[in-house]
Design a protein around this motif. Structure first.
Motif, PDB file in Angstrom:
ATOM      1  N   CYS A 271      12.472  68.568  42.120  1.00 19.91           N
ATOM      2  CA  CYS A 271      13.087  69.865  41.816  1.00 19.91           C
ATOM      3  C   CYS A 271      14.417  69.938  42.545  1.00 19.91           C
ATOM      4  O   CYS A 271      14.545  69.418  43.660  1.00 19.91           O
ATOM      5  CB  CYS A 271      12.208  71.000  42.323  1.00 19.91           C
ATOM      6  SG  CYS A 271      10.645  71.124  41.461  1.00 19.91           S
TER       7      CYS A 271
ATOM      8  N   ASN B 150      16.566  68.823  31.740  1.00 17.81           N
ATOM      9  CA  ASN B 150      15.531  69.424  32.571  1.00 17.81           C
ATOM     10  C   ASN B 150      14.185  68.753  32.267  1.00 17.81           C
ATOM     11  O   ASN B 150      13.792  68.633  31.113  1.00 17.81           O
ATOM     12  CB  ASN B 150      15.441  70.928  32.273  1.00 17.81           C
ATOM     13  CG  ASN B 150      14.486  71.629  33.218  1.00 17.81           C
ATOM     14  OD1 ASN B 150      14.402  71.283  34.398  1.00 17.81           O
ATOM     15  ND2 ASN B 150      13.748  72.599  32.702  1.00 17.81           N
ATOM     16  N   GLY B 151      13.522  68.268  33.326  1.00  8.61           N
ATOM     17  CA  GLY B 151      12.230  67.606  33.136  1.00  8.61           C
ATOM     18  C   GLY B 151      12.371  66.108  32.958  1.00  8.61           C
ATOM     19  O   GLY B 151      11.361  65.411  32.873  1.00  8.61           O
TER      20      GLY B 151
ATOM     21  N   TYR C 226      15.570  65.791  36.631  1.00  6.70           N
ATOM     22  CA  TYR C 226      15.101  66.770  37.622  1.00  6.70           C
ATOM     23  C   TYR C 226      14.461  67.944  36.891  1.00  6.70           C
ATOM     24  O   TYR C 226      14.677  68.145  35.691  1.00  6.70           O
ATOM     25  CB  TYR C 226      16.299  67.363  38.399  1.00  6.70           C
ATOM     26  CG  TYR C 226      16.926  66.466  39.442  1.00  6.70           C
ATOM     27  CD1 TYR C 226      16.338  66.322  40.695  1.00  6.70           C
ATOM     28  CD2 TYR C 226      18.131  65.806  39.192  1.00  6.70           C
ATOM     29  CE1 TYR C 226      16.928  65.524  41.671  1.00  6.70           C
ATOM     30  CE2 TYR C 226      18.719  64.999  40.164  1.00  6.70           C
ATOM     31  CZ  TYR C 226      18.114  64.868  41.398  1.00  6.70           C
ATOM     32  OH  TYR C 226      18.692  64.079  42.369  1.00  6.70           O
ATOM     33  N   TYR C 227      13.728  68.757  37.668  1.00  7.89           N
ATOM     34  CA  TYR C 227      13.423  70.111  37.222  1.00  7.89           C
ATOM     35  C   TYR C 227      14.503  70.983  37.861  1.00  7.89           C
ATOM     36  O   TYR C 227      14.599  71.050  39.093  1.00  7.89           O
ATOM     37  CB  TYR C 227      12.039  70.567  37.705  1.00  7.89           C
ATOM     38  CG  TYR C 227      10.915  69.693  37.171  1.00  7.89           C
ATOM     39  CD1 TYR C 227      10.588  69.697  35.814  1.00  7.89           C
ATOM     40  CD2 TYR C 227      10.186  68.863  38.020  1.00  7.89           C
ATOM     41  CE1 TYR C 227       9.564  68.895  35.319  1.00  7.89           C
ATOM     42  CE2 TYR C 227       9.165  68.059  37.537  1.00  7.89           C
ATOM     43  CZ  TYR C 227       8.862  68.075  36.184  1.00  7.89           C
ATOM     44  OH  TYR C 227       7.861  67.271  35.705  1.00  7.89           O
TER      45      TYR C 227
ATOM     46  N   LEU D 230      15.954  74.243  39.031  1.00  6.48           N
ATOM     47  CA  LEU D 230      15.406  75.562  39.363  1.00  6.48           C
ATOM     48  C   LEU D 230      16.491  76.465  39.934  1.00  6.48           C
ATOM     49  O   LEU D 230      17.465  75.978  40.530  1.00  6.48           O
ATOM     50  CB  LEU D 230      14.304  75.442  40.423  1.00  6.48           C
ATOM     51  CG  LEU D 230      13.121  74.505  40.158  1.00  6.48           C
ATOM     52  CD1 LEU D 230      12.116  74.598  41.315  1.00  6.48           C
ATOM     53  CD2 LEU D 230      12.427  74.845  38.847  1.00  6.48           C
TER      54      LEU D 230
ATOM     55  N   GLU E 165       3.454  65.807  41.380  1.00  6.98           N
ATOM     56  CA  GLU E 165       4.040  64.595  40.778  1.00  6.98           C
ATOM     57  C   GLU E 165       3.479  63.319  41.416  1.00  6.98           C
ATOM     58  O   GLU E 165       3.648  62.239  40.877  1.00  6.98           O
ATOM     59  CB  GLU E 165       5.561  64.588  40.990  1.00  6.98           C
ATOM     60  CG  GLU E 165       6.321  65.597  40.172  1.00  6.98           C
ATOM     61  CD  GLU E 165       6.557  65.128  38.736  1.00  6.98           C
ATOM     62  OE1 GLU E 165       7.031  64.010  38.540  1.00  6.98           O
ATOM     63  OE2 GLU E 165       6.248  65.904  37.813  1.00  6.98           O
TER      64      GLU E 165
END
Ligand code: ADP
Ligand code: 5GP
Length: 258
Positions: free
Chosen positions: A90, A101-102, A105-106, A108, A139
């Motif tokens: 993240c 995104n995903g 990275y995520y 946020l 993860e």
């Protein structure tokens, strides 16, 4: 930081049960040169082996200055080792062009990151340059438990937290292998960051100011791979991972559990 629950899982290696009939392992003298006939099914069954090895997945930590080529190397090695699970971190930094995104990275907001941190969802987290980054427990732990090797691309602060967690957990200690990716020279990092063309001058200056300090931590790591020629560096990183995945320390119990 507590990093509980990294245990062993079942990595099943399936072997077809081997049925040996009496005499089938050695040809009688008289039969040599003749056409081979299948062994009689009515023969005596000597042994049926069933082998199941329980193994934890390794936890590979890769660090190095921004722009040294970590993502490029990791992508190469993952193509050759599809069994490696990449832990998607993240971050509060905005996506660069092409990042999804995903996937990388995520991405946020500050508030979302803060909330996840408060809930204890990260096994390590750090403030880097002007942003926050963290590795989600989700993860990592379940995959390792089921025998899957997991790869983290994290900075030195995060690597220190993983080392500290491993010092308190023998199983985690057995699974962790840390690799520093170093540039062939300090100038190389600047050239690569500028060549990548994804960061502002301000971000590049922040990243360059950190290079020496990050490299000074190399003794925290088990291995150093110098990313000069990409093919060579990728081959070296791959061989570290492949050898590490065969360590006896990852095996729980005996080799063969019948
Ligand atoms: P990091 O993930 O460490 O920040 P990147 O993988 O994004 O770094 O690489 C930074 C830039 O350097 C990219 O443009 C990449 O194509 C280039 N690069 C990576 N490794 C090499 C190499 N061995 N030789 C030349 N250029 C490289
Ligand atoms: P970038 O913004 O260039 O993608 O990454 C900047 C730095 O953040 C890199 O050194 C990278 O290894 C590190 N990083 C990425 N994800 C994480 C994470 O989850 N935790 C920590 N500690 N560092 C991370």
């Amino acid at each position: 930081m507590e990093f509980p629950g990294v245990g062993t899982g079942v990595c099943r290696r399936k072997f077809r049960p081997r049925i040996l009939t009496a005499g089938a392992w050695r040809k009688p003298e008289a039969a040599r040169g003749r056409r081979r006939r299948p062994p009689a099914l009515s023969g005596v069954v000597i042994t049926v082996f069933k082998k199941i090895m329980k193994k934890s997945g390794s936890l590979f930590v890769v660090s190095g200055p921004s722009g040294v080529g970590k993502s490029t190397l990791v992508e190469r090695v993952r193509r050759r080792m599809p069994e490696l699970a990449f832990s998607i971190s993240c971050t509060t930094r905005p996506p660069r062009g092409g990042e999804i995104n995903g996937r990388e990275y995520y991405f946020l907001s500050q508030e979302e990151f803060e909330e996840r941190s408060r809930r204890g969802e990260f096994i390590e987290e750090a403030r880097i340059f002007t942003n926050r980054y963290g590795t989600l427990r989700e993860e990592v732990v379940r995959r390792m438990d089921s025998g899957v090797p997991v790869l983290l691309d994290i900075d030195v602060q995060g690597a220190r937290q993983i080392r500290a967690a491993a010092a308190a957990d023998a199983r985690l200690a057995a699974a962790v292998v840390m690799v520093m990716i170093a540039p062939p020279s300090l100038d190389t990092v600047e050239r690569r960051l500028r060549g990548r063309g994804t960061d502002s001058d301000g971000q590049i200056a922040l990243r360059l100011a950190a290079v020496r300090g990050e490299l000074a931590n190399f003794r925290l790591y088990d291995y150093v791979v110098v990313n000069d020629d990409l093919d060579t560096a990728a081959a070296e990183l791959e061989s570290v991972f492949r050898a590490a995945a065969l360590r006896t320390a990852l095996i729980d119990g005996g080799l063969f559990n019948d």
